[in-house]
Design an enzyme around this catalytic site. Structure first.
Site, PDB file in Angstrom:
ATOM      1  N   ARG B  68       0.649  -1.161  -0.005  1.00 18.49           N
ATOM      2  CA  ARG B  68       0.080  -0.230  -0.133  1.00 18.49           C
ATOM      3  C   ARG B  68       0.699   1.370   0.250  1.00 18.49           C
ATOM      4  NH1 ARG B  68      -4.981   0.264   4.473  1.00 18.49           N
ATOM      5  NH2 ARG B  68      -4.522   2.564   4.487  1.00 18.49           N
ATOM      6  N   LYS B 176       3.615 -17.113  10.892  1.00 21.67           N
ATOM      7  CA  LYS B 176       3.084 -16.878  12.433  1.00 21.67           C
ATOM      8  C   LYS B 176       2.336 -15.425  12.675  1.00 21.67           C
ATOM      9  CE  LYS B 176       6.486 -16.259  15.481  1.00 21.67           C
ATOM     10  NZ  LYS B 176       7.441 -16.449  16.071  1.00 21.67           N
ATOM     11  N   HIS B 206      10.686 -20.719  10.593  1.00 15.22           N
ATOM     12  CA  HIS B 206      11.760 -20.472   9.962  1.00 15.22           C
ATOM     13  C   HIS B 206      12.992 -21.645  11.071  1.00 15.22           C
ATOM     14  CE1 HIS B 206      12.080 -17.224  13.017  1.00 15.22           C
ATOM     15  NE2 HIS B 206      13.135 -17.278  13.367  1.00 15.22           N
ATOM     16  N   LYS B 210      16.463 -24.813   9.862  1.00 13.61           N
ATOM     17  CA  LYS B 210      17.992 -24.884   9.832  1.00 13.61           C
ATOM     18  C   LYS B 210      18.859 -25.628  10.134  1.00 13.61           C
ATOM     19  CE  LYS B 210      17.572 -20.774  13.502  1.00 13.61           C
ATOM     20  NZ  LYS B 210      18.456 -19.490  12.227  1.00 13.61           N
ATOM     21  N   GLU B 244      16.413 -15.606  24.677  1.00 12.56           N
ATOM     22  CA  GLU B 244      16.503 -14.692  23.872  1.00 12.56           C
ATOM     23  C   GLU B 244      17.045 -13.701  25.233  1.00 12.56           C
ATOM     24  OE1 GLU B 244      13.821 -12.946  20.059  1.00 12.56           O
ATOM     25  OE2 GLU B 244      12.803 -14.234  21.966  1.00 12.56           O
ATOM     26  N   ASP B 263       3.225 -16.902  21.384  1.00 14.32           N
ATOM     27  CA  ASP B 263       4.768 -15.985  20.255  1.00 14.32           C
ATOM     28  C   ASP B 263       5.964 -17.540  19.702  1.00 14.32           C
ATOM     29  OD1 ASP B 263       6.077 -14.174  18.240  1.00 14.32           O
ATOM     30  OD2 ASP B 263       7.469 -13.481  20.153  1.00 14.32           O
ATOM     31  N   HIS B 268       7.587 -22.923  16.999  1.00 13.06           N
ATOM     32  CA  HIS B 268       8.996 -23.024  17.403  1.00 13.06           C
ATOM     33  C   HIS B 268       9.428 -24.469  18.341  1.00 13.06           C
ATOM     34  CE1 HIS B 268       9.569 -20.154  14.961  1.00 13.06           C
ATOM     35  NE2 HIS B 268       9.555 -19.470  15.636  1.00 13.06           N
TER      36      HIS B 268
END
Lengths: 358, 513
Positions: B68, B176, B206, B210, B244, B263, B268
């Site tokens: 857009r 996701k 993703h 790996k 993380e 999340d 995952h």
């Protein structure tokens, strides 16, 4: 870290290698294979850097064999390197003098990584029959380079005559990107090929192999014509519905794919460096049947794939010498053992010695 | 002259024995919705460039960007070029870019604009004449899920998603989150499956792209060494950690509604559970692997005592890596008094013969001491030790750790004699790195997954049922957590004390990754 060993022997090299590995820290390396490189003094660095690039994807023990003057006194010098710019790899560069050059395998054998496959690569011209070199006999894969000799086409015939499953040639590796592009161009093509033509600079072994491959796969006659290069410059295939597929690469970088009834497509098709080629070679270590078929088609060789993969060493006295005219052949290892010196770690000394021995 | 050879897919030049030739997709177009977004710029465009640079794009390839913006083609091209230059893994080269740039097109418009979609549809049809692409297209929905219905309806209206109508394959790639709970994910799945056929829907996780994750399958199923031990007779417990060190950054708007469980855990981490616990697939094709994964995900049980075995936490302020960092509630745009979790730890069971009685401890969190993802299989202690008690005081459990990131590789922890005259046994770690630089040059996950989409290889993409089973695991946790406050943990610590107590209750401790 580098350890340089002067006038040494195989046992001391094995010791130095294991010391280096300990000094480099806790290396649990995932050695996949041993790569033996047979190379001239002039090209050691080039070969080593290519092998290092390749080793990034295929961790290996690199054994570089440099055969120096046959008439010198029997002697072995070695450099052992672990880690550093080699990453997780280890390398031993061995310079051999005198009759030892004819018995390089005696030094190489104890250095092979246990039970891992062995690949031998001749950086320059390979022996007329690979079995003349014991380093070919101990390898499960043998990599030659037809482009390294003056008459590549004659060399191709020699390779075909001598072929055994597990042999492969860098001229074939260089052709992979061309073949890949051709195969993609054929993906949505239903017509039957009637003829093929490959244009390349004079004496390109890769061009001959591409033509041989097209002949083998398409069952058509394919010609090689000479162009200004670099390398292969065009491949042209004609079909029974009078359509054609043509790939042009005049500059060694970008190709144009033209197909009848379709818009032209520019495609990247760069010439790859030696490291990439070797990495491709190390990817798979089984016999390369498509290469054998292409080689057979271009040289008229027969039943290449059916030959035995096993080679037996054939002793051949190099031309210009007579057996026993210098020192006894088997005495090589013995002589060096008697004069073993301890390792020095000064690279400067290596340069001095190289100069002295020239 | 000999006869032409039978080749793969009717192409005489493709030979199953010819392993040098890479798999290259059919001529096709990749249509990216939301092409000006973060993901497209940081991952997708660089991945397309890298594929091109490695010679893995077909001769007929076009990249269509839809967004857009009131942009001309030139502005888009310079954005794409910048993205490729910044993000490419294989080194930026002008001639490669030029070739891709030639087949880049930008289609401006909003998602409810019929004319814009008609334009897109026509552009796709025109590609046959200009690029020799016959009807093959992959649609990458790099847009918020709320927009899916609008976009999918537009695709249905214009017939863009119809395989038969366009005479080629049509695939859709979904990122996701795959919904918000079981109900919404079902709605989403129905919507997508309605417009595309189920086998043409590719859900990107993703992590599955790996190298190490794929290597886990090789490790388990290509060796005899591990599989005999890979069951409840020998395995004490499994710990899967995805930590993380960063906070939520600027994602507050999305994150505060989702939380760590939705999340990360739902996709995952549960996918890693599935790959760790699955039975051997009968063959290595997409359907067999996905069938086995689905079976495992369907067999996951949630603890009854959620109070003690489903812990969630939220990071407080603290020091992390020498830097002072704010609490979650002080992050930009986080609503005051938010009870969203930034940490979740849970004990799950896998109700199969192989895994009966083996707890799977999963944890994920933000602002933990370091970024690490690993699967640790912890083995039972030897049933009998012929040493005296003091000799083996420092001997723990044998462990096999698959390090997913960073330093992809495998660690084994086992007992070894301490050198010396007395008999002492202590744990040592053996690290395996498959060549340090190997990981650097191994394809970035998106590159691999994008190529698989274009090739139609669905092995590494979770199936519809897998997503629904995952929500069946997460939903009860979320229900339990709703209305409760998360435990606080200081930034820079390995999560709240309650999570450590959870393992202590079972007589275990978290591995420090």
């Amino acid at each position: 870290m580098t350890t340089t060993l002067w006038d040494t022997n195989g046992t001391d090299i094995v010791k130095a290698l294991s010391l280096e590995r300990r000094a480099a820290g806790a290396i649990a390396s995932g050695l996949a294979l041993t790569l033996v490189v047979v190379v001239d003094e002039r090209h050691v660095e080039k070969a080593q850097s290519a092998a290092t690039t390749a080793a990034a994807a295929h961790p290996c023990r690199l054994l570089v064999v440099v055969r120096r003057s046959l008439t010198a006194n029997d002697r072995l010098d070695a450099e052992v390197q672990v880690g550093g710019h080699l990453g997780a790899n280890e390398a031993v560069v061995m310079r051999m003098y005198g009759r030892l050059t004819l018995h390089a395998e005696s030094v190489v054998l104890p250095l092979l990584a246990p039970d891992a496959p062995v690949v031998t690569w001749w950086y320059g011209p390979a022996p007329e029959r690979l079995a003349y070199d014991a380093l070919a006999v101990l390898a499960s894969r043998r990599v030659t380079d037809c482009a390294a000799v003056d008459d590549p086409r004659a060399e191709l015939r020699r390779r075909a005559k001598d072929y055994a499953p597990g042999d492969t040639d860098l001229a074939w590796t260089r052709a992979t990107s061309w073949r890949s592009l051709l195969a993609s161009a054929f993906d949505d093509n239903e017509a039957r090929a009637t003829s093929a033509q490959v244009s390349a600079e004079a004496g390109s072994a890769s061009a001959s192999l591409v033509a041989g491959w097209l002949t083998a796969r398409l069952g058509v006659r394919s010609r090689v014509v000479t162009s200004d290069g670099p390398g292969i410059t065009a491949v042209d295939v004609r079909f029974d519905d009078s359509s054609r597929i043509r790939i042009d690469r005049p500059d060694g970088h970008t190709a144009t794919l033209s197909r009848t009834g379709r818009p032209d497509r520019p495609l990247p098709l760069k010439r790859r460096d030696l490291g990439d080629l070797i990495a491709e070679e190390l990817r798979r270590l089984d016999a390369d049947q498509p290469y054998a078929e292409a080689l057979a088609a271009v040289t008229g060789g027969k039943n290449l794939n059916e030959r035995s993969a096993k080679r037996t060493h054939i002793w051949r006295e190099p031309p210009g010498t007579e057996a026993g005219s210098t020192k006894t052949a088997t005495g090589a290892a013995k002589t060096t053992r008697a004069t073993t010196k301890k390792a020095t770690k000064k690279p400067a000394k290596k340069a001095a010695s190289a100069k002295a021995s020239r | 002259m000999s006869q032409p050879q039978e080749g793969l897919r009717g192409n005489p030049l493709r030979d199953v024995r010819d392993r040098r030739l890479p798999r290259v997709p059919d001529p096709c177009a990749l249509v990216v919705f939301g092409v000006t977004g973060d993901l497209a710029r940081k991952k997708l465009i660089p991945a397309v460039y890298d594929l091109g640079n490695r010679g893995l794009l077909p001769p007929g390839f076009a990249l269509l960007g839809f967004a857009r913006r009131d942009w001309g083609h030139g502005e888009f091209e310079s954005l794409a070029r910048e993205a490729a230059e910044k993000g490419s893994r294989t080194g930026f080269r002008d001639d490669v870019w030029q070739r891709i740039a030639d087949s880049i097109k930008f289609v401006p418009g909003s998602f409810d604009d019929d004319a814009a979609f008609d334009n897109l549809s026509q552009t796709l049809i025109d590609l046959e004449a200009t690029h020799g692409i016959r009807g093959n297209a992959a649609f990458y929905l790099s847009i918020p899920p709320a927009m899916f219905p609008t976009v999918l309806k537009q695709m249905q209206r214009t017939g863009m998603a119809d395989n038969a109508e366009r005479g080629g394959w049509r695939r859709v790639v979904v990122e996701k989150p795959f919904g918000y709970d079981l109900k919404s994910s079902r709605e989403l799945n129905e919507l997508v499956d309605n417009v595309f056929t189920p086998q043409d829907v590719f859900r990107i996780d993703h992590y599955l792209g790996k190298e190490t994750v794929q290597n886990l399958l090789a490790l388990r199923f290509a060796n005899t060494l591990y599989e005999p031990l890979w069951n409840g007779n020998y395995v004490d417990s499994v710990q899967i950690t995805m930590a993380e060190d960063v906070g939520i950054g600027s994602r507050a708007a999305f994150y505060d509604k989702a939380g760590a469980a939705r999340d990360v855990l739902q996709n995952h981490v549960l996918q890693l559970v599935a790959l760790t616990a699955m039975e051997e697939p009968v063959s290595f094709d997409a359907e067999s692997i996905r069938t086995e994964k689905t079976k495992v995900l369907g067999a996951i049980s949630v603890p009854k005592d959620l109070e003690h075995y489903a812990i969630r936490g939220q990071y407080d302020q603290g020091w992390l890596g020498g830097v002072r960092v704010p609490s979650y509630l002080d992050e930009k745009d986080v609503p005051a008094g938010s009870t969203t979790e930034t940490y979740a730890a849970v004990r799950l069971g896998v109700e199969t013969r192989r895994w009966a009685g083996v707890p799977f401890y999963l944890r994920t969190g933000k602002r933990l001491p370091r970024r690490v993802t690993e699967i640790a299989v912890i083995f039972k202690k030897a049933p009998h030790l012929p040493f005296s008690q003091t000799d083996t005081e420092e001997l723990g459990h044998n462990q096999l750790v698959v390090r997913v990131q960073p330093d992809e590789g495998i660690t084994m922890r086992f007992g070894s004699k301490v050198p010396g005259s007395s008999m002492e046994v202590r744990d040592v770690s053996m690290d395996f790195l498959y060549g340090e630089s190997f990981t650097e040059s191994s394809p970035e996950a998106y590159e691999r997954l994008l190529l698989d989409v274009l090739l139609g290889d669905a092995t590494l993409f979770p199936r519809n049922e897998e997503v629904e089973h995952s929500w069946r695991v997460i939903d009860p946790l979320e229900e339990f957590w709703a209305g409760r406050k998360p435990h606080l943990y200081r930034s820079g610590e390995w999560g709240p004390a309650a999570a450590a107590e959870m393992l202590a209750r079972d007589g275990r401790v978290w591995r420090r990754p």
